[in-house]
Scaffold this motif. Structure first.
Motif, PDB file in Angstrom:
ATOM      1  N   ASP A  94       0.080   3.786  -2.872  1.00 52.94           N
ATOM      2  CA  ASP A  94      -1.166   4.523  -2.634  1.00 52.94           C
ATOM      3  C   ASP A  94      -0.962   5.628  -1.597  1.00 52.94           C
ATOM      4  N   ALA A  95      -0.170   5.332  -0.570  1.00 55.15           N
ATOM      5  CA  ALA A  95       0.115   6.356   0.439  1.00 55.15           C
ATOM      6  C   ALA A  95       0.906   7.512  -0.165  1.00 55.15           C
ATOM      7  N   THR A  96       1.837   7.204  -1.060  1.00 47.52           N
ATOM      8  CA  THR A  96       2.611   8.262  -1.719  1.00 47.52           C
ATOM      9  C   THR A  96       1.706   9.134  -2.590  1.00 47.52           C
ATOM     10  N   LEU A 107       1.853   0.085   7.722  1.00 42.71           N
ATOM     11  CA  LEU A 107       2.036   1.371   7.053  1.00 42.71           C
ATOM     12  C   LEU A 107       1.519   2.522   7.902  1.00 42.71           C
ATOM     13  N   GLY A 108       0.285   2.401   8.390  1.00 43.55           N
ATOM     14  CA  GLY A 108      -0.269   3.452   9.230  1.00 43.55           C
ATOM     15  C   GLY A 108       0.503   3.639  10.515  1.00 43.55           C
ATOM     16  N   PHE A 117      -4.693   4.175   6.936  1.00 43.37           N
ATOM     17  CA  PHE A 117      -4.078   2.904   6.565  1.00 43.37           C
ATOM     18  C   PHE A 117      -3.836   2.057   7.806  1.00 43.37           C
ATOM     19  N   ILE A 124      -2.449   9.545   6.457  1.00 43.37           N
ATOM     20  CA  ILE A 124      -2.026   8.171   6.179  1.00 43.37           C
ATOM     21  C   ILE A 124      -2.054   7.335   7.458  1.00 43.37           C
ATOM     22  N   SER A 169       0.810  -1.224   0.000  1.00 37.16           N
ATOM     23  CA  SER A 169       0.000   0.000   0.000  1.00 37.16           C
ATOM     24  C   SER A 169       0.843   1.274   0.000  1.00 37.16           C
TER      25      SER A 169
END
Length: 320
Positions: free
Chosen positions: A151-153, A181-182, A177, A173, A148
């Motif tokens: 998508d975060a970028t 990642l979150g 997320f 983010i 993911s």
């Protein structure tokens, strides 16, 4: 008389040429200076700026690699635990490894296998198995992070273009997320709120998630803060690179799926055949369990099967 006239003529012509050269010298100097400035402005300045930027990026990469290599044994164990995402101290890890080694050796001796193999079993279950477990957990965590990350970028790019500060984009983010990642971006936001520098926070993040994608992201942020520039466009290009890397990785995994299936079938065949023979004719295989020579044959077979499986896994494990 002719000689005097020739000398006067040459003197006059020489004087005229000298005066003309003196009058033209400022124009010549100016033209040369303008050409130099134009060349520097058009090519040399851009080339030097690009080379300085490339050198800065290379220095950052070398700095990250040197810091990841210069670690003691205890620091390496602590880093492995962090990468696995397990809340455990190195002391607790060594204690659990010792308990696992002792229990496995006792079970081996209770089953009346040759005592000489108890040391090997203890070493395998006390050193190799915990290390493989941490590595598997770390690889799974890194895959979840990378899945993911593009998508975060993109979310950061859209937030910057809409006027949000970078820290607020990181906060979004962290909320939207799931872990890891979150969680990583939440730690990044909390660290900035506490006054920590982005360089130190990124170094700690790379220690927990040592993926190429996260290193790219960290280098882009640090270089942009040092030199300026359009962060949104830079991160947009980075997102394209991350998506292309993911497509290539998925394609390689699909191409290697046949080899992975073959490896799984070959590795499971001896156990399946042994199970069927134990059901059909139990006495046929009892020699392997009750005779010392049979025990050595079983251990040798398991060792070579493990070695062959690791070789096949290494052959189909593409790192990009």
């Amino acid at each position: 008389m002719i000689i005097v006239a020739s000398g006067v003529f040459m003197f006059v012509v020489g004087s005229v040429l000298i005066v003309f050269a003196i009058l033209q010298r400022p124009k010549t100097i100016l033209k040369k200076r303008v050409s130099q400035i134009g060349t520097l402005g058009e090519s040399n300045t851009a080339d030097k700026a690009e080379s300085r930027r490339a050198k800065r990026i290379q220095d950052k990469i070398k700095q990250l690699e040197s810091r990841s290599q210069k670690k003691s044994f205890m620091e390496g164990v602590h880093t492995s635990i962090l990468q696995a995402g397990i809340d455990m101290s190195p002391a607790a890890y060594f204690l659990m490894s010792a308990v696992l080694a002792v229990v496995s050796a006792l079970v081996y001796l209770v089953l009346k296998f040759p005592p000489i193999g108890a040391i090997a079993v203890a070493l395998i279950f006390g050193l190799l198995v915990p290390k493989l477990f941490l590595k598997m957990k770390a690889n799974k965590r890194q895959k979840l992070f990378t899945a993911s990350f593009a998508d975060a970028t993109d979310l950061v790019v859209r937030g910057i273009r809409s006027g949000l500060p970078v820290n607020e984009c990181f906060n979004v983010i962290a909320r939207e997320f799931e872990a890891p990642l979150g969680e990583e971006f939440r730690l990044l936001v909390e660290g900035q709120n506490l006054g920590m520098t982005i360089e130190s926070l990124m170094e700690k993040g790379i220690e927990r998630i040592p993926t190429s994608e996260y290193k790219f992201f960290a280098i882009v942020l640090q270089i942009q803060r040092a030199t300026g520039g359009n962060l949104a466009d830079t991160l947009a290009n980075l997102s394209l690179v991350l998506r292309d890397r993911k497509k290539m990785r998925d394609k390689a995994r699909a191409m290697a799926s046949e080899a992975m299936a073959s490896a799984g079938i070959i590795a499971s065949l001896p156990f399946a055949v042994a199970t069927l023979l134990s059901v059909v004719n139990p006495s046929y295989l009892m020699v392997l369990y009750y005779e010392q020579t049979g025990n050595y044959m079983v251990m040798g077979g398991l060792f070579w099967m493990f070695l062959g499986t690791m070789v096949m896994k290494k052959m189909i494990n593409f790192k990009m």
